[in-house]
Design a protein around this motif. Structure first.
Motif, mmCIF file in Angstrom:
data_model
loop_
_atom_site.group_PDB
_atom_site.id
_atom_site.type_symbol
_atom_site.label_atom_id
_atom_site.label_comp_id
_atom_site.label_asym_id
_atom_site.label_seq_id
_atom_site.Cartn_x
_atom_site.Cartn_y
_atom_site.Cartn_z
ATOM 1 N N GLU A 75 0.832 -1.206 0.000
ATOM 2 C CA GLU A 75 0.000 0.000 0.000
ATOM 3 C C GLU A 75 0.866 1.255 0.000
ATOM 4 N N TYR A 76 0.643 2.114 -0.973
ATOM 5 C CA TYR A 76 1.284 3.428 -1.031
ATOM 6 C C TYR A 76 0.479 4.277 -1.995
ATOM 7 N N LYS A 77 0.534 5.591 -1.828
ATOM 8 C CA LYS A 77 -0.187 6.497 -2.728
ATOM 9 C C LYS A 77 0.750 7.105 -3.770
ATOM 10 N N ARG A 78 1.996 7.365 -3.359
ATOM 11 C CA ARG A 78 2.959 8.007 -4.262
ATOM 12 C C ARG A 78 4.334 7.395 -4.036
ATOM 13 N N LEU A 79 5.019 7.087 -5.124
ATOM 14 C CA LEU A 79 6.356 6.511 -5.063
ATOM 15 C C LEU A 79 7.358 7.545 -5.566
ATOM 16 N N GLU A 80 8.421 7.733 -4.803
ATOM 17 C CA GLU A 80 9.464 8.700 -5.181
ATOM 18 C C GLU A 80 10.812 7.990 -5.098
ATOM 19 N N VAL A 81 11.521 7.931 -6.212
ATOM 20 C CA VAL A 81 12.854 7.333 -6.263
ATOM 21 C C VAL A 81 13.835 8.458 -6.568
ATOM 22 N N SER A 82 14.884 8.575 -5.741
ATOM 23 C CA SER A 82 15.830 9.676 -5.931
ATOM 24 C C SER A 82 17.241 9.257 -5.550
ATOM 25 N N SER A 83 18.182 10.143 -5.859
ATOM 26 C CA SER A 83 19.577 9.946 -5.453
ATOM 27 C C SER A 83 19.730 10.440 -4.022
ATOM 28 N N PRO A 84 20.822 10.090 -3.356
ATOM 29 C CA PRO A 84 20.987 10.484 -1.953
ATOM 30 C C PRO A 84 21.185 11.978 -1.712
ATOM 31 N N GLY A 85 21.640 12.727 -2.697
ATOM 32 C CA GLY A 85 21.830 14.161 -2.509
ATOM 33 C C GLY A 85 23.124 14.484 -1.781
ATOM 34 N N ILE A 86 23.305 15.777 -1.483
ATOM 35 C CA ILE A 86 24.569 16.202 -0.867
ATOM 36 C C ILE A 86 24.642 15.881 0.617
ATOM 37 N N ASP A 87 23.514 15.551 1.238
ATOM 38 C CA ASP A 87 23.543 15.178 2.659
ATOM 39 C C ASP A 87 23.259 13.682 2.807
ATOM 40 N N ARG A 88 23.947 12.886 2.032
ATOM 41 C CA ARG A 88 23.749 11.442 1.973
ATOM 42 C C ARG A 88 23.924 10.804 3.348
ATOM 43 N N PRO A 89 22.998 9.921 3.740
ATOM 44 C CA PRO A 89 23.174 9.213 5.010
ATOM 45 C C PRO A 89 24.232 8.116 4.875
ATOM 46 N N LEU A 90 24.991 7.895 5.931
ATOM 47 C CA LEU A 90 25.964 6.800 5.983
ATOM 48 C C LEU A 90 25.401 5.765 6.948
ATOM 49 N N ARG A 91 25.186 4.557 6.475
ATOM 50 C CA ARG A 91 24.529 3.524 7.278
ATOM 51 C C ARG A 91 25.429 2.331 7.584
ATOM 52 N N HIS A 92 26.266 1.961 6.628
ATOM 53 C CA HIS A 92 27.030 0.725 6.744
ATOM 54 C C HIS A 92 28.523 1.023 6.793
ATOM 55 N N GLU A 93 29.292 0.033 7.234
ATOM 56 C CA GLU A 93 30.748 0.171 7.315
ATOM 57 C C GLU A 93 31.327 0.574 5.958
ATOM 58 N N GLN A 94 30.791 0.019 4.873
ATOM 59 C CA GLN A 94 31.277 0.342 3.526
ATOM 60 C C GLN A 94 31.096 1.828 3.221
ATOM 61 N N ASP A 95 29.993 2.438 3.718
ATOM 62 C CA ASP A 95 29.783 3.879 3.506
ATOM 63 C C ASP A 95 30.871 4.689 4.196
ATOM 64 N N PHE A 96 31.272 4.260 5.399
ATOM 65 C CA PHE A 96 32.305 4.983 6.139
ATOM 66 C C PHE A 96 33.648 4.877 5.420
ATOM 67 N N VAL A 97 33.948 3.703 4.880
ATOM 68 C CA VAL A 97 35.195 3.523 4.130
ATOM 69 C C VAL A 97 35.173 4.404 2.878
ATOM 70 N N ARG A 98 34.027 4.419 2.187
ATOM 71 C CA ARG A 98 33.894 5.184 0.938
ATOM 72 C C ARG A 98 34.094 6.681 1.164
#
Length: 197
Positions: A75-98
């Motif tokens: 169930e959803y009314k609107r779907l939005e797919v986007s890039s992370p932008g300039i304030d990209r969240p870091l979630r995983h160890e690989q993100d911290f290395v990157r």
């Protein structure tokens, strides 16, 4: 199948990384994707052109997700797919290395308490600084509390800069980590390559 599994399967199957899934009020389902990152070899040259998620990438993922979510009855009314932008969240160890060496904003789950040595307020939970690998094997953020010089302001060469401070942390201690949204209007500059003739 659960929403997370459906979205991950589609996004990864199309050759992208899933950064974040967010449900908002009003039935908005926001999916954030990024191009996969492969850690470069130590002797490999830097890529000539940085690649980013394009509108076409988002359209391709949106079409596939609309079909898959309809089949699974999500169930959803609107779907939005986007890039992370300039304030990209870091979630995983690989993100911290990157993004090691980048300026990040971190928010701790709990204040640093009495363990915070030096001039740091014991109730402080938010920090902005450079992400670095700690000597002990974890991660740390390094910053200075000195305000940046304003454009056109003269800075005395005799002035002693504020000392750098460092705070080590584990990923479990973090509530949120994002790249600091810093925009340089002077441009990227000439990285490598010949000057135009």
């Amino acid at each position: 199948m659960a929403l997370q599994q459906v979205v991950e399967q589609i996004v990864i199957g199309l050759g992208y990384d899933l950064v974040e899934i967010e449900r908002s009020a009003g039935g908005l389902l926001r999916i954030t994707i990024d191009l996969p990152w492969v850690q470069p070899a130590a002797d490999a040259p830097a890529p000539a052109v940085e690649q980013f998620v394009t509108v076409e990438d988002c359209e391709k993922v949106t079409r596939q997700l609309q079909f898959a979510l309809e089949v699974d009855g999500v169930e959803y009314k609107r779907l939005e797919v986007s890039s992370p932008g300039i304030d990209r969240p870091l979630r995983h160890e690989q993100d911290f290395v990157r993004f090691e060496g980048s300026v990040v904003d971190i928010t701790l789950k709990a204040p640093i308490g009495a363990a915070g040595a030096g001039q740091v307020n014991a109730t402080r939970k938010k920090f902005r600084g450079t992400l670095e690998r700690a000597e002990a094997g974890g991660w740390q953020i390094v910053w200075s509390d000195e305000p940046p010089a304003k454009p056109g302001q003269r800075v005395s060469k005799k002035r002693v800069p504020a000392p750098l401070q460092a705070l080590g942390f584990t990923l479990d201690e973090l509530r949120d980590v994002r790249l600091a949204p810093i925009v340089d209007f002077k441009g990227r500059g000439n990285k490598a390559g010949p000057a135009p003739a």
